[in-house]
Write a protein that holds these residues in place. Sequence first.
Motif, PDB file in Angstrom:
ATOM      1  N   ASP B  87       0.956  -0.996  -0.021  1.00 40.88           N
ATOM      2  CA  ASP B  87      -0.079  -0.047  -0.131  1.00 40.88           C
ATOM      3  C   ASP B  87       0.940   1.263   0.071  1.00 40.88           C
ATOM      4  O   ASP B  87       1.928   1.328   0.970  1.00 40.88           O
ATOM      5  CB  ASP B  87      -0.759  -0.026   1.186  1.00 40.88           C
ATOM      6  N   ASN B  89       0.439   5.104   0.358  1.00 40.88           N
ATOM      7  CA  ASN B  89      -0.599   6.107   0.864  1.00 40.88           C
ATOM      8  C   ASN B  89       0.164   7.333   0.920  1.00 40.88           C
ATOM      9  O   ASN B  89       1.518   7.392   1.430  1.00 40.88           O
ATOM     10  CB  ASN B  89      -1.051   5.807   2.198  1.00 40.88           C
ATOM     11  N   THR B 100      -4.653   9.966  -0.953  1.00 42.24           N
ATOM     12  CA  THR B 100      -4.752   8.883  -2.335  1.00 42.24           C
ATOM     13  C   THR B 100      -4.036   7.548  -1.910  1.00 42.24           C
ATOM     14  O   THR B 100      -3.165   7.573  -1.059  1.00 42.24           O
ATOM     15  CB  THR B 100      -4.073   9.404  -3.561  1.00 42.24           C
ATOM     16  N   SER B 101      -4.408   6.544  -2.449  1.00 40.02           N
ATOM     17  CA  SER B 101      -3.633   5.062  -2.123  1.00 40.02           C
ATOM     18  C   SER B 101      -3.327   4.265  -3.325  1.00 40.02           C
ATOM     19  O   SER B 101      -4.611   4.147  -4.406  1.00 40.02           O
ATOM     20  CB  SER B 101      -4.584   4.637  -1.065  1.00 40.02           C
ATOM     21  N   THR B 103      -2.673   0.481  -4.045  1.00 38.14           N
ATOM     22  CA  THR B 103      -2.497  -0.860  -3.855  1.00 38.14           C
ATOM     23  C   THR B 103      -2.000  -2.000  -4.695  1.00 38.14           C
ATOM     24  O   THR B 103      -3.027  -2.228  -5.541  1.00 38.14           O
ATOM     25  CB  THR B 103      -4.009  -1.261  -2.883  1.00 38.14           C
ATOM     26  N   ALA B 115      -5.001  -1.367  -7.461  1.00 36.14           N
ATOM     27  CA  ALA B 115      -6.351  -0.509  -6.905  1.00 36.14           C
ATOM     28  C   ALA B 115      -5.835   0.813  -6.614  1.00 36.14           C
ATOM     29  O   ALA B 115      -4.701   0.867  -5.980  1.00 36.14           O
ATOM     30  CB  ALA B 115      -7.081  -1.224  -6.154  1.00 36.14           C
ATOM     31  N   SER B 117      -7.018   4.437  -4.909  1.00 38.63           N
ATOM     32  CA  SER B 117      -8.348   4.897  -4.252  1.00 38.63           C
ATOM     33  C   SER B 117      -8.038   6.396  -3.767  1.00 38.63           C
ATOM     34  O   SER B 117      -6.830   6.731  -3.552  1.00 38.63           O
ATOM     35  CB  SER B 117      -8.703   3.938  -2.999  1.00 38.63           C
ATOM     36  N   GLN B 128     -15.437   9.127  -1.442  1.00 37.27           N
ATOM     37  CA  GLN B 128     -14.341   8.083  -1.747  1.00 37.27           C
ATOM     38  C   GLN B 128     -14.527   7.231  -3.049  1.00 37.27           C
ATOM     39  O   GLN B 128     -15.764   7.095  -3.286  1.00 37.27           O
ATOM     40  CB  GLN B 128     -14.365   7.176  -0.476  1.00 37.27           C
ATOM     41  N   ASN B 130     -12.777   4.171  -5.641  1.00 37.12           N
ATOM     42  CA  ASN B 130     -11.909   3.269  -5.673  1.00 37.12           C
ATOM     43  C   ASN B 130     -12.104   2.701  -7.065  1.00 37.12           C
ATOM     44  O   ASN B 130     -13.214   2.328  -7.549  1.00 37.12           O
ATOM     45  CB  ASN B 130     -12.143   2.425  -4.548  1.00 37.12           C
ATOM     46  N   ASP B 132     -10.154  -0.320  -9.806  1.00 39.14           N
ATOM     47  CA  ASP B 132      -8.904  -1.306  -9.894  1.00 39.14           C
ATOM     48  C   ASP B 132      -8.652  -1.607 -11.425  1.00 39.14           C
ATOM     49  O   ASP B 132      -9.220  -0.808 -12.252  1.00 39.14           O
ATOM     50  CB  ASP B 132      -9.346  -2.741  -9.250  1.00 39.14           C
TER      51      ASP B 132
END
Lengths: 47, 385
Positions: B87, B89, B100-101, B103, B115, B117, B128, B130, B132
């Motif tokens: 992850d 972040n 933001t993130s 993964t 993914a 997000s 929020q 997300n 992928d």
Amino acid sequence: MAAKDQPSTITQIYNSPAFTAAVQVGLFVAGVAFIQSPLMDFLVPQL
Amino acid sequence: MSEQQPLQDVSKMAIPTIPSLSPQVPKQNGLWSSNPVFSYLNDVYTNIAEHRKSLGLTNPGTVENLSKEVTRDVFANQYFFTGLRADLNKAFSLNPAFQTSHTLSIGSENLPPYAFSALYAKEDFFVQGNVDNDLSFSGKVNYGWDEHNISKVTLQIAHNQPVMCQLEQDYQANDFSINVKALNPTLLNGGFTGVAVASLLQSFTSKFAVGIESMYSRQALSLPPDSAVNYFARYNAGNWIATAQLQAQGALVGSFWRKVTDRVEAGLETQLVASVKPITDSMMGTPIGYEPVVEGQTTIGAKYEYRQSVFRGQLNSAGKVAVFMEKRVLPTVSILFSGEIDHLKNSSKLGVGLQFESAGNEQLMLMQQGLVDANGNPVPGAPQM
């Protein structure tokens, strides 16, 4: 033709829905007793 | 002979009055309160409201969060993953929060390979999103109209799956909570299709609350509708909470949670599911009747919060032992570990992950490293720049 063997009384009890319900209710009660008991306090790390 | 008092001091004279004989003071607000019927209803409402207030009831939370302390806080189920994951972040600001993130995952059963997000949150607004690598999208928008009312919209657009849209309204009063939601509602087909759910959780005492949830579902007008009613109870004794749910499908769920110390919590959940199984003739293979089947599972778990790590462990009656651990090895790097052993099936699952936090500006970076606090002031004892 041979008669089909009846399952034993213990097997009948084991397979009955009431047995499953009783076991799970027993586990729940035991779990609550464990969590509320001093045993759970002993599992807290002393840092 | 007594002295005559001046006229302007008449209000100070001790004139005995009998409340029942004193003239009614005209009420304000016109028809609504001066009309005798409405006035009576107003008085009844005010009396009930005052009595409820005198009971010292508190908001019982929502039906959705009925057993949150056990299922989300203590148990590792929702944190569990398999394979390798990373992850990344990045926090750009704290107020309003924007982060933001990314993964990345490999060898996982439920995580996509990639993914992205993003999250933006203010005091009364939360959004929020997300997406992928399959371009499956899920998004959530919450808006708080005031401290009691929250509207929520959830949208899911997944690959090769129908679009899911959920509209939700939460109303949280002083001693009860109401939630109304609709999943894919539409009236365009000549009638209502979709799923509609309404729930109410009401405090009866300062510790005890009961709730009811009703669901109506109709997938298409050509199909018959379906409905269900679920019942809930929750007892919050402060350092322990017990809940019970009776679901229309024939499931009974009980949970128990205890805060053992500030940093240790323990939880327990038992599920009993009753269903009916058809009995087939062993020779012909044709159904000859039905038999009741009860399946059950009990899970016990604990959560330990240390200064730099969080540990969750659980054990269930089906022979599964699971653990989830999150350890901060550097101010901006954490290691995740999740493992599960199924003793009855003789199988196991393993997940290892890395979590990197980075900052979008210098102050956030200093905060992440524990050098300054949220107001930008140096943290006592921290090494200074």
